[in-house]
Design an enzyme around this catalytic site. Structure first.
Site, PDB file in Angstrom:
ATOM      1  N   LYS A   1       0.812  -1.233   0.000  1.00  0.00           N
ATOM      2  CA  LYS A   1       0.000   0.000   0.000  1.00  0.00           C
ATOM      3  C   LYS A   1       0.842   1.279   0.000  1.00  0.00           C
ATOM      4  CE  LYS A   1      -3.905  -1.872   2.627  1.00  0.00           C
ATOM      5  NZ  LYS A   1      -4.856  -1.590   3.723  1.00  0.00           N
TER       6      LYS A   1
ATOM      7  N   ASN B   1      -4.830   2.107  -1.869  1.00  0.00           N
ATOM      8  CA  ASN B   1      -5.295   0.708  -1.886  1.00  0.00           C
ATOM      9  C   ASN B   1      -6.169   0.370  -3.087  1.00  0.00           C
ATOM     10  OD1 ASN B   1      -7.729   1.865  -1.144  1.00  0.00           O
ATOM     11  ND2 ASN B   1      -8.151   0.381   0.478  1.00  0.00           N
TER      12      ASN B   1
ATOM     13  N   ASP C   1      -9.852   3.151   2.450  1.00  0.00           N
ATOM     14  CA  ASP C   1     -10.114   2.584   3.789  1.00  0.00           C
ATOM     15  C   ASP C   1     -10.949   3.538   4.649  1.00  0.00           C
ATOM     16  OD1 ASP C   1      -9.066   0.043   3.942  1.00  0.00           O
ATOM     17  OD2 ASP C   1      -7.078   0.691   4.610  1.00  0.00           O
TER      18      ASP C   1
ATOM     19  N   GLY D   1      -5.276   4.303  17.798  1.00  0.00           N
ATOM     20  CA  GLY D   1      -4.458   3.771  16.711  1.00  0.00           C
ATOM     21  C   GLY D   1      -3.884   4.865  15.839  1.00  0.00           C
TER      22      GLY D   1
ATOM     23  N   GLY E   1      -1.870   3.487  12.967  1.00  0.00           N
ATOM     24  CA  GLY E   1      -1.304   2.650  11.901  1.00  0.00           C
ATOM     25  C   GLY E   1      -1.947   2.994  10.564  1.00  0.00           C
TER      26      GLY E   1
ATOM     27  N   ALA F   1      -4.633   1.809   8.865  1.00  0.00           N
ATOM     28  CA  ALA F   1      -6.089   2.018   8.840  1.00  0.00           C
ATOM     29  C   ALA F   1      -6.448   3.297   9.593  1.00  0.00           C
ATOM     30  CB  ALA F   1      -6.803   0.819   9.450  1.00  0.00           C
TER      31      ALA F   1
ATOM     32  N   GLY G   1     -17.340  -3.762  12.710  1.00  0.00           N
ATOM     33  CA  GLY G   1     -16.280  -3.524  11.723  1.00  0.00           C
ATOM     34  C   GLY G   1     -16.659  -3.878  10.288  1.00  0.00           C
TER      35      GLY G   1
HETATM   36  N1  LIG Z   1     -12.986  -3.358   8.580  1.00  0.00           N
HETATM   37  C1  LIG Z   1     -12.148  -3.136   7.591  1.00  0.00           C
HETATM   38  O1  LIG Z   1     -12.546  -2.972   6.432  1.00  0.00           O
HETATM   39  C2  LIG Z   1     -10.678  -3.030   7.854  1.00  0.00           C
HETATM   40  C3  LIG Z   1      -9.808  -2.450   6.904  1.00  0.00           C
HETATM   41  C4  LIG Z   1      -8.439  -2.343   7.180  1.00  0.00           C
HETATM   42  C5  LIG Z   1      -7.961  -2.831   8.381  1.00  0.00           C
HETATM   43  N2  LIG Z   1      -8.821  -3.399   9.277  1.00  0.00           N
HETATM   44  C6  LIG Z   1      -8.322  -3.887  10.587  1.00  0.00           C
HETATM   45  O2  LIG Z   1      -7.526  -2.874  11.120  1.00  0.00           O
HETATM   46  C7  LIG Z   1      -6.498  -3.440  11.886  1.00  0.00           C
HETATM   47  C8  LIG Z   1      -5.280  -2.526  11.837  1.00  0.00           C
HETATM   48  O3  LIG Z   1      -4.766  -2.514  10.517  1.00  0.00           O
HETATM   49  P1  LIG Z   1      -3.568  -1.557  10.102  1.00  0.00           P
HETATM   50  O4  LIG Z   1      -3.338  -1.789   8.651  1.00  0.00           O
HETATM   51  O5  LIG Z   1      -3.831  -0.187  10.586  1.00  0.00           O
HETATM   52  O6  LIG Z   1      -2.348  -2.176  10.943  1.00  0.00           O
HETATM   53  P2  LIG Z   1      -1.001  -1.433  11.385  1.00  0.00           P
HETATM   54  O7  LIG Z   1      -0.638  -0.387  10.405  1.00  0.00           O
HETATM   55  O8  LIG Z   1      -0.053  -2.521  11.703  1.00  0.00           O
HETATM   56  O9  LIG Z   1      -1.415  -0.667  12.755  1.00  0.00           O
HETATM   57  C9  LIG Z   1      -1.722  -1.378  13.916  1.00  0.00           C
HETATM   58  C10 LIG Z   1      -2.185  -0.425  15.000  1.00  0.00           C
HETATM   59  O10 LIG Z   1      -2.512  -1.189  16.171  1.00  0.00           O
HETATM   60  C11 LIG Z   1      -1.669  -0.802  17.244  1.00  0.00           C
HETATM   61  N3  LIG Z   1      -1.298  -1.980  18.040  1.00  0.00           N
HETATM   62  C12 LIG Z   1      -0.956  -3.199  17.571  1.00  0.00           C
HETATM   63  N4  LIG Z   1      -0.653  -4.014  18.595  1.00  0.00           N
HETATM   64  C13 LIG Z   1      -0.801  -3.293  19.729  1.00  0.00           C
HETATM   65  C14 LIG Z   1      -0.638  -3.580  21.111  1.00  0.00           C
HETATM   66  N5  LIG Z   1      -0.253  -4.790  21.538  1.00  0.00           N
HETATM   67  N6  LIG Z   1      -0.896  -2.611  22.001  1.00  0.00           N
HETATM   68  C15 LIG Z   1      -1.280  -1.366  21.599  1.00  0.00           C
HETATM   69  N7  LIG Z   1      -1.452  -1.040  20.289  1.00  0.00           N
HETATM   70  C16 LIG Z   1      -1.224  -1.991  19.374  1.00  0.00           C
HETATM   71  C17 LIG Z   1      -0.459  -0.181  16.599  1.00  0.00           C
HETATM   72  O11 LIG Z   1       0.194   0.642  17.528  1.00  0.00           O
HETATM   73  P3  LIG Z   1       1.753   1.014  17.301  1.00  0.00           P
HETATM   74  O12 LIG Z   1       1.768   2.130  16.309  1.00  0.00           O
HETATM   75  O13 LIG Z   1       2.211   1.421  18.644  1.00  0.00           O
HETATM   76  O14 LIG Z   1       2.438  -0.227  16.798  1.00  0.00           O
HETATM   77  C18 LIG Z   1      -1.113   0.576  15.439  1.00  0.00           C
HETATM   78  O15 LIG Z   1      -1.740   1.749  15.885  1.00  0.00           O
HETATM   79  C19 LIG Z   1      -6.244  -4.813  11.281  1.00  0.00           C
HETATM   80  O16 LIG Z   1      -6.099  -5.723  12.331  1.00  0.00           O
HETATM   81  C20 LIG Z   1      -7.480  -5.122  10.480  1.00  0.00           C
HETATM   82  O17 LIG Z   1      -8.194  -6.177  11.105  1.00  0.00           O
HETATM   83  C21 LIG Z   1     -10.157  -3.486   9.047  1.00  0.00           C
END
Ligand SMILES: NC(=O)c1ccc[n+]([C@@H]2O[C@H](COP(=O)([O-])OP(=O)(O)OC[C@H]3O[C@@H](n4cnc5c(N)ncnc54)[C@H](OP(=O)(O)O)[C@@H]3O)[C@@H](O)[C@H]2O)c1
Length: 265
Positions: free
Chosen positions: A73, A94, A110, A134, A136, A138, A246
């Protein structure tokens, strides 16, 4: 599936690994239902070959577009000929549309999918205060989409504070009228509370925020799709909050992707 002929239009999805993606099933079903003579195919490509594949896709005249997911991405942004201002600020794309002249136009859907899902559920984010857990991929997209939707203020809380600070900075550049703060795990006082971390995906994950501070007047929204009711949503419901699952984010995003990539009959 419609019969594939010489006229069938092609769309793709780029990912590594690819076996887990669900977009082909969803968008092929959508095309079938709409009578589109097209097919969406999984393209398994590693990071080191992404530019080679994309150069080939530009030359492929019956390719109409492609979805881009983990881990491409960010890298795809610089491989597009044109990227929306918001996608550039987020630093990720995306969905890519291939124009007839081969130009690749990228967008990040997203966040728009999340906001469309809220609205479909009767929740209007405009004018409301939002707590976002968050920072990250998303969360970045959702923060920009919420700012675009005109939230009254946005507070970002993330484990790694520097990522929240960075997101705040980029939001301030693009949406100077939206007050953005860095928060703690305390979501009290916000009308809408969003979990955009990956916490809740796995059994035994800790909660993304302090649920003891939730009050019944708040809406708690999740982006985790599986389990459908995460521990956060269960706790929020227990406390009398309105909850938002979600799944609508993805369902709405698929519609937006189809629209952007012109999956029309
Ligand atoms: N519903 C939908 O259509 C959709 C679409 C996209 C994604 N999603 C969901 O969104 C989630 C996140 O995706 P992403 O692409 O944003 O992932 P990412 O870029 O890896 O970001 C993960 C986020 O979660 C936090 N995190 C992870 N583990 C943690 C922990 N143990 N304690 C505290 N914070 C934690 C991270 O904090 P740090 O920055 O501190 O690491 C970061 O803010 C995925 O799991 C997915 O299931 C859903």
């Amino acid at each position: 599936m419609t019969e594939i002929t010489g006229r069938t239009a092609i769309w793709g999805i780029l990912a590594d690994p690819i076996h887990q993606v669900k977009t082909p099933q969803a968008l092929n079903a959508l095309m079938n239902a709409r009578g589109v003579d097209g097919i969406l195919i999984p393209f398994h490509v590693g990071a080191s070959d992404l530019d080679t594949l994309v150069a080939g896709l530009k030359a492929m005249r019956n390719l109409k577009g492609f979805v881009v997911t983990v881990p491409h991405k960010t890298a795809i942004v610089d491989l597009c000929d044109d990227v929306s201002e918001q996608a550039r600020a987020i630093g990720a794309v995306n969905t890519v549309r291939r124009e007839v002249d081969g130009r690749l136009v990228g967008e990040m859907l997203d966040g728009a999918g999340f906001v469309a899902g809220l609205r479909q559920g009767g929740i209007k984010p405009g004018g409301r205060s939002v707590f976002l857990a968050g920072a990250g991929g998303a969360a970045n997209a959702i923060a920009f989409a919420l700012a675009e939707a005109g939230v009254s203020r946005l507070t970002i809380a993330n484990r790694t504070r520097s990522k929240a600070e960075d997101l705040k900075q980029r939001l301030a550049e693009h949406y100077p009228s939206v007050p953005v703060e860095i928060g703690t795990t305390d979501p009290s006082g916000y009308e809408i509370v969003v979990n955009a971390t990956s916490l809740g995906l796995k059994e035994g994950d800790s909660l993304p925020l302090d649920v003891t501070r939730l009050t019944p007047d708040q809406i708690v929204a999740e982006i985790i799709m599986q389990p459908e009711t995460t521990a956060l949503l269960a706790e929020a419901k227990e406390r009398g909050c309105r909850i938002h699952h979600g799944k609508p984010m993805l369902a709405c995003q698929l519609e937006l992707m189809a629209e952007f990539m012109r999956m029309h009959p």
